[in-house]
Design a protein around this motif. Structure first.
Motif, short mmCIF file in Angstrom:
data_model
loop_
_atom_site.label_atom_id
_atom_site.label_comp_id
_atom_site.label_asym_id
_atom_site.label_seq_id
_atom_site.Cartn_x
_atom_site.Cartn_y
_atom_site.Cartn_z
N VAL A 78 0.78 -1.23 0.11
CA VAL A 78 0.01 -0.01 -0.04
C VAL A 78 0.96 1.45 0.14
O VAL A 78 0.50 2.19 -0.83
N THR A 79 1.80 1.30 0.80
CA THR A 79 2.75 2.43 0.75
C THR A 79 3.50 2.58 -0.65
O THR A 79 3.58 3.75 -1.10
N ALA A 80 3.88 1.44 -1.29
CA ALA A 80 4.45 1.50 -2.60
C ALA A 80 3.33 2.20 -3.40
O ALA A 80 3.71 3.17 -4.47
N GLN A 81 2.09 1.82 -3.52
CA GLN A 81 0.84 2.28 -4.43
C GLN A 81 0.65 3.89 -4.01
O GLN A 81 0.65 4.60 -5.12
N ASN A 82 0.83 4.03 -2.73
CA ASN A 82 0.54 5.62 -2.51
C ASN A 82 1.80 6.36 -2.95
O ASN A 82 1.50 7.63 -3.56
N ALA A 83 2.92 5.84 -2.90
CA ALA A 83 4.18 6.78 -3.35
C ALA A 83 4.10 6.92 -4.99
O ALA A 83 4.39 7.83 -5.32
N ALA A 84 3.73 5.77 -5.57
CA ALA A 84 3.47 5.88 -7.11
C ALA A 84 2.44 6.58 -7.48
O ALA A 84 2.62 7.49 -8.38
N PHE A 85 1.30 6.98 -6.60
CA PHE A 85 0.22 7.60 -7.24
C PHE A 85 0.67 9.03 -7.29
O PHE A 85 0.37 9.81 -8.05
N HIS A 86 1.33 9.62 -5.84
CA HIS A 86 1.98 10.79 -5.94
C HIS A 86 3.01 11.20 -6.92
O HIS A 86 3.09 12.34 -7.16
N ALA A 87 3.80 10.46 -7.15
CA ALA A 87 4.80 10.43 -8.27
C ALA A 87 4.12 10.71 -9.48
O ALA A 87 4.44 11.60 -10.46
N GLN A 88 3.15 9.86 -9.74
CA GLN A 88 2.13 10.01 -11.20
C GLN A 88 1.45 11.32 -11.12
O GLN A 88 1.51 11.92 -12.22
N ARG A 89 0.89 11.83 -10.03
CA ARG A 89 0.39 13.01 -9.86
C ARG A 89 1.19 14.36 -10.25
O ARG A 89 0.88 15.23 -10.99
N LEU A 90 2.41 13.99 -9.79
CA LEU A 90 3.44 14.96 -10.24
C LEU A 90 4.12 14.84 -11.63
O LEU A 90 5.12 15.58 -11.96
N LYS A 91 3.83 13.75 -12.31
CA LYS A 91 4.38 13.40 -13.72
C LYS A 91 5.67 12.90 -13.80
O LYS A 91 6.45 13.03 -14.59
N PHE A 92 5.96 12.45 -12.58
CA PHE A 92 7.40 11.76 -12.67
C PHE A 92 7.39 10.37 -13.57
O PHE A 92 6.48 9.77 -13.74
N PRO A 93 8.14 10.55 -14.72
CA PRO A 93 8.41 9.52 -15.79
C PRO A 93 8.55 8.10 -15.08
O PRO A 93 8.93 8.05 -13.91
N LYS A 94 8.01 6.88 -15.71
CA LYS A 94 8.45 5.77 -15.19
C LYS A 94 9.95 5.55 -14.98
O LYS A 94 10.79 6.10 -15.90
N GLY A 95 10.08 4.39 -14.41
CA GLY A 95 11.82 3.85 -14.31
C GLY A 95 12.42 4.57 -13.46
O GLY A 95 13.59 4.57 -12.98
N ARG A 96 12.05 5.89 -12.42
CA ARG A 96 12.56 6.71 -11.56
C ARG A 96 12.43 6.01 -10.11
O ARG A 96 11.45 5.35 -9.79
N LEU A 97 13.40 6.47 -9.33
CA LEU A 97 13.64 6.04 -7.93
C LEU A 97 12.46 6.59 -7.25
O LEU A 97 12.24 7.77 -7.14
N LEU A 98 11.84 5.92 -6.28
CA LEU A 98 11.00 6.34 -5.26
C LEU A 98 11.42 5.98 -3.88
O LEU A 98 11.15 4.71 -3.55
#
Length: 215
Positions: A78-98
């Motif tokens: 769930v933490t990973a999914q939340n981190a990915a959600f916010h990265a997508q919201r800010l338009k971070f490209p795929k393949g980036r470290l979170l």
């Protein structure tokens, strides 16, 4: 292999703060920032801030800290999914470290670490952990997770907070030598200095490989 100097801050990057770092320490090649606002802990990153940093020739290193407990496989996912959600919201490209921000006083178990790695695997972002390798339970939990699933050590990148050498100018950064867990790990980041007096930042060195996975 080279090492790249940069900073991180809990505060929003304004022109004033950026210029403070530039004048006092040197040009930050990347800036670690938190993906969300957490009361009494961090101001959340904004799109305007990303644009400002990138226009200044500084990459963004994303940190996720909106959790207080790192136990249980499902919670890790769930933490990973939340981190990915916010990265997508800010338009971070795929393949980036979170980077999941794991404080030394957190409870951590191996199943949470596996959950975070697995949770990000399906999002095309890469798992990172900001960690204290000595104090607190992270290192032993991490090594247990690695022994259960080699994907943990193959996929994830660690950002170590030790040893604390004190903040320095970019050109006076120490030789890259972070403390690591005792098992196989990619310790590619080192926060070697904390709580600079002149500007509210910490100073870091990262391996080229980590730098290339930033935006």
């Amino acid at each position: 292999m080279g090492y790249v100097w940069g900073v991180d801050s809990t505060q929003k990057v304004t022109k004033e703060l950026y210029d403070c770092v530039l004048k006092t320490f040197g040009k930050p090649e990347y800036w670690g920032r938190y993906l969300t606002t957490v009361p009494n802990a961090s101001q959340g990153l904004t799109s305007e801030e990303i644009t400002f940093l990138q226009n200044s020739g500084t990459k963004v290193l994303p940190i996720y800290n909106n959790f207080k407990d790192a136990t249980g496989y499902r919670k890790g996912k769930v933490t990973a999914q939340n981190a990915a959600f916010h990265a997508q919201r800010l338009k971070f490209p795929k393949g980036r470290l979170l980077f999941a921000n794991i404080e030394k006083f957190f409870d951590v178990d191996e199943s949470w670490i596996r959950g975070y790695v697995d949770g990000l695997y399906s999002t095309d972002y890469k798992p990172g952990f900001y960690i204290d390798p000595v104090n607190g339970p992270f290192s032993s939990a991490y090594c247990k997770a690695v022994s259960k699933d080699s994907r943990v050590s193959n996929q994830s990148v660690l950002w170590s907070t030790l040893p604390d050498r004190g903040v320095s100018k970019a050109r006076k950064a120490p030789k890259f030598n972070p403390t690591k867990p005792t098992c196989k790990s990619n310790v590619w980041g080192w926060q070697y200095g904390r709580n600079a007096k002149n500007c509210p930042i910490n100073t870091n060195l990262v391996d080229d490989r980590l730098y290339n996975m930033l935006w």
